[in-house]
Design an enzyme around this catalytic site. Structure first.
Site, PDB file in Angstrom:
ATOM      1  N   ILE A  13       5.329  -4.411  10.061  1.00 23.97           N
ATOM      2  CA  ILE A  13       5.505  -4.103   8.418  1.00 23.97           C
ATOM      3  C   ILE A  13       4.715  -3.060   9.003  1.00 23.97           C
ATOM      4  O   ILE A  13       3.761  -2.332   8.592  1.00 23.97           O
ATOM      5  CB  ILE A  13       4.306  -4.957   7.203  1.00 23.97           C
ATOM      6  CG1 ILE A  13       5.231  -6.054   7.345  1.00 23.97           C
ATOM      7  CG2 ILE A  13       4.725  -4.699   6.011  1.00 23.97           C
ATOM      8  CD1 ILE A  13       4.668  -7.703   6.199  1.00 23.97           C
ATOM      9  N   ARG A  27      -9.123  -0.365   4.706  1.00 26.82           N
ATOM     10  CA  ARG A  27      -8.949   0.133   3.421  1.00 26.82           C
ATOM     11  C   ARG A  27      -9.774  -0.905   2.310  1.00 26.82           C
ATOM     12  O   ARG A  27     -10.047  -0.467   1.298  1.00 26.82           O
ATOM     13  CB  ARG A  27      -7.144  -0.595   2.729  1.00 26.82           C
ATOM     14  CG  ARG A  27      -6.701   0.885   3.282  1.00 26.82           C
ATOM     15  CD  ARG A  27      -5.216   0.766   2.457  1.00 26.82           C
ATOM     16  NE  ARG A  27      -4.443   1.824   3.077  1.00 26.82           N
ATOM     17  CZ  ARG A  27      -4.493   2.904   2.991  1.00 26.82           C
ATOM     18  NH1 ARG A  27      -5.019   3.326   1.231  1.00 26.82           N
ATOM     19  NH2 ARG A  27      -3.733   4.223   2.617  1.00 26.82           N
ATOM     20  N   TYR A  53     -12.897  -3.647  -2.922  1.00 30.62           N
ATOM     21  CA  TYR A  53     -13.477  -3.103  -3.765  1.00 30.62           C
ATOM     22  C   TYR A  53     -14.625  -4.168  -4.555  1.00 30.62           C
ATOM     23  O   TYR A  53     -16.000  -4.185  -3.802  1.00 30.62           O
ATOM     24  CB  TYR A  53     -12.769  -2.561  -5.148  1.00 30.62           C
ATOM     25  CG  TYR A  53     -14.183  -1.765  -5.594  1.00 30.62           C
ATOM     26  CD1 TYR A  53     -14.990  -0.998  -5.951  1.00 30.62           C
ATOM     27  CD2 TYR A  53     -14.780  -2.890  -7.214  1.00 30.62           C
ATOM     28  CE1 TYR A  53     -16.003  -0.101  -6.276  1.00 30.62           C
ATOM     29  CE2 TYR A  53     -15.825  -1.839  -7.752  1.00 30.62           C
ATOM     30  CZ  TYR A  53     -16.120  -0.970  -7.703  1.00 30.62           C
ATOM     31  OH  TYR A  53     -17.251  -0.252  -7.850  1.00 30.62           O
ATOM     32  N   THR A 104       0.836  -1.300   0.002  1.00 29.47           N
ATOM     33  CA  THR A 104      -0.394   0.133  -0.102  1.00 29.47           C
ATOM     34  C   THR A 104       1.051   1.267   0.222  1.00 29.47           C
ATOM     35  O   THR A 104       0.792   1.731  -1.091  1.00 29.47           O
ATOM     36  CB  THR A 104      -0.628  -0.158   1.399  1.00 29.47           C
ATOM     37  OG1 THR A 104      -1.430  -1.292   1.268  1.00 29.47           O
ATOM     38  CG2 THR A 104      -2.408   1.410   1.367  1.00 29.47           C
ATOM     39  N   LYS A 108      -0.130 -10.355   7.946  1.00 37.08           N
ATOM     40  CA  LYS A 108       0.165  -8.841   8.046  1.00 37.08           C
ATOM     41  C   LYS A 108      -1.355  -8.178   8.899  1.00 37.08           C
ATOM     42  O   LYS A 108      -1.490  -8.309   7.338  1.00 37.08           O
ATOM     43  CB  LYS A 108       0.726  -7.857   7.143  1.00 37.08           C
ATOM     44  CG  LYS A 108       0.897  -6.302   7.713  1.00 37.08           C
ATOM     45  CD  LYS A 108       1.171  -5.875   6.569  1.00 37.08           C
ATOM     46  CE  LYS A 108       1.006  -3.762   6.424  1.00 37.08           C
ATOM     47  NZ  LYS A 108       1.549  -2.784   5.615  1.00 37.08           N
ATOM     48  N   TYR A 165      -2.496 -10.196   3.933  1.00 36.73           N
ATOM     49  CA  TYR A 165      -2.697  -9.358   4.842  1.00 36.73           C
ATOM     50  C   TYR A 165      -3.791  -8.439   5.091  1.00 36.73           C
ATOM     51  O   TYR A 165      -4.932  -8.497   3.332  1.00 36.73           O
ATOM     52  CB  TYR A 165      -2.101  -8.562   3.629  1.00 36.73           C
ATOM     53  CG  TYR A 165      -1.924  -6.233   3.595  1.00 36.73           C
ATOM     54  CD1 TYR A 165      -2.190  -5.989   4.753  1.00 36.73           C
ATOM     55  CD2 TYR A 165      -1.723  -5.609   2.289  1.00 36.73           C
ATOM     56  CE1 TYR A 165      -2.261  -4.745   5.414  1.00 36.73           C
ATOM     57  CE2 TYR A 165      -1.385  -4.630   2.679  1.00 36.73           C
ATOM     58  CZ  TYR A 165      -1.373  -3.920   3.704  1.00 36.73           C
ATOM     59  OH  TYR A 165      -1.600  -2.217   4.045  1.00 36.73           O
TER      60      TYR A 165
END
Length: 293
Positions: A204, A137, A106, A43, A162, A132
């Protein structure tokens, strides 16, 4: 396989293009400062606005410049399963140690869809996968039960997570539900201290882009169970962790890096824009608090 401070590297731009020379210097600096692995094309690396050719070039250079000194966890996530697999196959050939695969964004897949997505990736490429989870997000949350099912179904492939869910109870959920050593890495700098205390192995990190030595020292203190030193370092870094998100990321961290490194600009790609004056002031104050300027 992974532990300590692991920067989610920015992708330096200059005049609209990937600045390869700056990125090579950045990789060297990160390793010299004690980062234990590197994550290109996450990201913070603005992977969502890189073409596939650029995406692969960034990974290729990171692996080449790291030259085996630290492992590279290549960002391979996509909301298109086949494109994620394309990134994984490339990263495998390039020499990456693992793939960081974000939950598809999305599309809003169900938990069954997430299991199908990650199962397809694990079955189709033997590059180890770091899940992840960043629901802030992606909207879609990789639930603990889903993580546990995937990790137990593919013990040699799905090796780590993560976790940027901000739910610290998940560290124990995963530890209790996965019958082997499963690497848990924080995806939130400001929660790294309690995350490690609960059983995490590192972070991370966004902040490590600009403060790699301090972040590495902090993570080592955690690994050594030196809570006094870890708290002291955490207090020094804490305002910086929040300043990195005073505006849309990675604008603040790129601005911070432009103040600390003479070869990295604060240039970002649309729809991200340079950070506001308010964010710059917050970053400036945090850099001063951390002793970096």
């Amino acid at each position: 396989m992974f532990s300590g401070s692991i920067p989610a590297l920015v992708t330096p731009f200059r005049d609209g293009s990937f600045d390869e020379a700056a990125f090579r210097k950045l990789v060297d600096w990160q390793i010299e400062c004690g980062s234990k692995a590197l994550v290109p094309c996450g990201t913070t690396g603005e992977a969502s606005t890189l073409s596939n050719a650029e995406h692969h070039r960034v990974i290729e250079i990171c692996v080449e410049q790291a030259a085996g000194r630290v492992p590279v966890i290549a960002g391979c996530g996509s909301n298109d399963t086949q494109n994620a697999l394309l990134h994984m196959n490339f990263s495998k050939k390039a020499g990456a140690a693992a793939a960081l695969c974000v939950a598809p964004y999305y599309n809003k897949p169900s938990q069954a869809g997430l299991i199908a997505h990650f199962s397809h990736l694990a079955s189709s490429c033997d590059l180890p996968i770091v899940l992840y989870n960043v629901p802030g997000r992606t909207v879609t949350d990789i639930a603990p039960k889903t993580t546990i099912e995937l990790a137990n179904k593919f013990p040699d492939q799905i090796i780590a997570i993560k976790d940027a869910s901000e739910d610290l109870s998940r560290v124990a959920d995963h530890r209790m539900g996965i019958g082997r050593d499963f690497c848990q890495l924080s995806g939130n700098d400001e929660l790294a201290l309690p995350f490690n205390a609960a059983g995490g192995k590192g972070c991370i990190s966004v902040t490590a882009n600009v403060a790699p030595a301090l972040c590495a020292e902090f993570q080592q203190a955690c690994a050594d169970n030196d809570l006094v030193a870890a708290r002291k370092l955490n207090d020094r870094l804490y305002p910086l962790h929040y300043a990195m998100f005073e505006d849309s990321s990675p604008a603040p961290v790129k601005y911070a890096m432009s103040r600390v490194l003479d070869y990295v600009t604060d240039e970002v790609r649309l729809p991200i824009v340079s950070c506001s004056e308010h964010a710059r002031k917050a970053v400036d104050a945090a850099l001063e608090h951390a002793g970096l300027v």
